[in-house]
Design an enzyme around this catalytic site. Structure first.
Site, PDB file in Angstrom:
ATOM      1  N   GLU A  38       1.047  18.659  21.193  1.00  0.00           N
ATOM      2  CA  GLU A  38       0.470  17.323  21.032  1.00  0.00           C
ATOM      3  C   GLU A  38      -0.247  16.899  22.305  1.00  0.00           C
ATOM      4  O   GLU A  38      -0.698  15.753  22.412  1.00  0.00           O
ATOM      5  CB  GLU A  38       1.558  16.308  20.672  1.00  0.00           C
TER       6      GLU A  38
ATOM      7  N   CYS B 109       6.106  16.181  18.171  1.00  0.00           N
ATOM      8  CA  CYS B 109       6.955  17.291  18.623  1.00  0.00           C
ATOM      9  C   CYS B 109       7.210  18.340  17.552  1.00  0.00           C
ATOM     10  O   CYS B 109       7.986  19.278  17.773  1.00  0.00           O
ATOM     11  CB  CYS B 109       8.294  16.745  19.125  1.00  0.00           C
TER      12      CYS B 109
ATOM     13  N   HIS C 164      16.197  18.901  18.322  1.00  0.00           N
ATOM     14  CA  HIS C 164      15.127  18.382  19.172  1.00  0.00           C
ATOM     15  C   HIS C 164      15.728  17.315  20.073  1.00  0.00           C
ATOM     16  O   HIS C 164      16.452  16.431  19.608  1.00  0.00           O
ATOM     17  CB  HIS C 164      14.009  17.780  18.317  1.00  0.00           C
TER      18      HIS C 164
END
Length: 483
Positions: A92, A126, A259
């Site tokens: 990103e 993400c 994550h």
């Protein structure tokens, strides 16, 4: 060459053949940053669970991070560039609205003559790295596969404007080599996806590296997506036999990797899995595992995101299991910070480093990947019982991580702040010559040397080994200095 004249109609044991992890060579201490930011003692270190935060000077950008991790993976595993048939980048960190990082990486393949490589960049916060991974797996398991390896690269530089979110930054890249007969084998038929529209974290300003963040909404979206992915994964895992009919997910697998925006959220996420298991128990053991949770028996998931009493009780009740099944995966998250797309794969690497290879044989690991906006997935892999050369090579190539963490240079919060100001002032600037030092950068790291007046970027590489005759072993020829 991994391929053969005859392509198997359904490749066996598709998964991770090799991994490479890269993070910046400097960090700021979170306890010192608390003092610099006039934050309460323990806000970053205890409240968020962070110890150190890696960051990039103006010498590193998304292209240099990915160049570094790709070339190191190729070199350490003695792979021919011709053996790669697919290369996809999840990121990103956008520095060009048209030209992909994948096309920059293609210059590494120039001398091999290999230009037949599928894949491009994939972007959604993400989640881009996970989407790239799924695309790689799907390619190998499709009629398009030509027998070669796929390579997945996840890389990002996570930076925030001055304020209480800056401490949740980080940076790094992970490269995964995907193929058949792998030491880390992805489970088929259990992938669970949840996507929806949300403005929890986004980057609408192309003139800035900084995101717009709704912190409370972001946490709610993360936990809601986790609930939904749990439900989908559980049903599929029951059908495949991973979960027995009356068992919970926690008891059915060996580890959970999440994550990690910050480590404390990961602990809350494990407690969330525990809650989901608890609410599905037909006869909870209130004298054992679920002692003290009687008052939460009728708790509704949608009402519990910010229920502090429930959160505290669930984290306490699940703490011993968290310590065994998830905490070992938090080494890089704690020491480097949030790497964005590589975060969950840095967690996987950390878990693999947490015990000897022989102790991890046969373990099943559930991974949860989340990207704001939002996209999420829960999937799993098992560590092979085939203790062949691939198995030991995978672990050997990760063994440098602890030493690389120790070799980093600690930078004062004052210098860190100056670096963030410099990055802010020079973002998208052209022409530009970086001023940061390359001293202390890891051998083999690529770095930015120039942005010319047409915004073209030029890179060079820190030598691997300096030989007595002045030549450098392991670097590419001078013609491969990159633009």
């Amino acid at each position: 060459m991994p391929g053969s004249d005859k392509i198997d109609p359904w490749p066996t044991d598709v998964g991770v053949i090799a991994m490479e992890v890269y993070f910046p060579s400097q960090y700021v201490d979170q306890a010192e940053l608390e003092v610099f930011d006039n934050a309460s003692t323990g806000k970053y270190t205890i409240g968020l669970g962070q110890s150190k935060m890696g960051f990039c000077s103006d010498r590193e950008d998304i292209n240099s991070l990915c160049l570094t991790v790709v070339q190191k993976l190729i070199e350490k595993n003695h792979i021919s560039y011709n053996d790669i048939g697919r290369l996809e980048v999840g990121t990103e960190t956008i520095i060009d609205k048209s030209k992909s990082t994948k096309t920059v990486l293609m210059q590494l393949f120039e001398s091999s003559g290999n230009h037949s490589i599928e894949g491009i960049d994939t972007t959604n916060a993400c989640f881009g790295g996970t989407s790239a991974l799924f695309n790689a797996i799907n390619w190998i398991e499709s009629s398009s596969w030509d027998g070669r390896y796929a390579m997945v690269v996840a890389g990002d530089i996570a930076v925030y404007s001055t304020g209480n979110a800056r401490c949740t930054g980080g940076a790094g890249a992970v490269a995964l080599l995907i193929g058949k007969d792998a030491p880390l084998v992805f489970d088929r038929g259990v992938r669970s996806i949840h996507m929806q529209h949300a403005y929890d974290f986004y980057k609408p300003n192309m003139d800035s590296e900084y995101p717009v963040v709704d912190g409370k909404l972001s946490v709610k979206c993360y936990l809601h997506a986790l609930d939904k992915c749990y439900q989908g994964y559980r049903e599929k895992a029951k059908l495949t036999g991973i979960i027995k009919e009356d068992s919970g997910l926690i008891d059915s697998v060996d580890a959970f990797v999440f994550h990690s925006p910050f480590c404390k959220l990961v602990q809350k996420s494990f407690a969330r899995i525990f809650l989901n298991d608890f609410l599905r128990e037909s006869s909870p053991d209130f004298f054992g595992r679920y002692a003290g949770l009687e008052s939460f028996r009728d708790l509704k998931l949608e009402d519990s995101y910010f229920d502090r009493d429930a959160e505290k009780a669930l984290m306490a009740a699940s703490n011993s299991m968290f310590t065994t099944k998830t905490k070992p995966s938090l080494l890089l998250a704690n020491q480097v910070g949030n790497m964005y797309t590589p975060s969950v794969y840095g967690g996987l690497a950390s878990y693999l480093l947490s015990a000897s290879p022989s102790e991890l044989v046969g373990h099943r690991v559930v991974l949860f990947s989340y990207g704001s906006g939002l996209a999420s997935a829960m999937f799993s892999l098992r560590i092979t019982k085939d203790l062949g050369p691939k198995f030991y090579k995978l672990f050997e190539n990760l063994s440098n991580i602890n030493q690389d963490l120790q070799n980093r240079v600690k930078v004062s919060p004052e210098e860190f702040d100056k670096t963030m100001i410099l990055r802010e002032e020079t973002h998208n600037k052209a022409p530009y010559s970086p001023v940061g030092s390359t001293d202390g950068m890891c051998p083999g790291s690529w770095y930015l040397t120039e942005v010319d007046s047409m915004y073209r970027r030029k890179y060079d590489r820190v030598p691997l080994v300096q030989l007595p005759n002045g030549n450098v072993k392991g670097t590419v020829p001078t013609w491969n200095t990159l633009w």
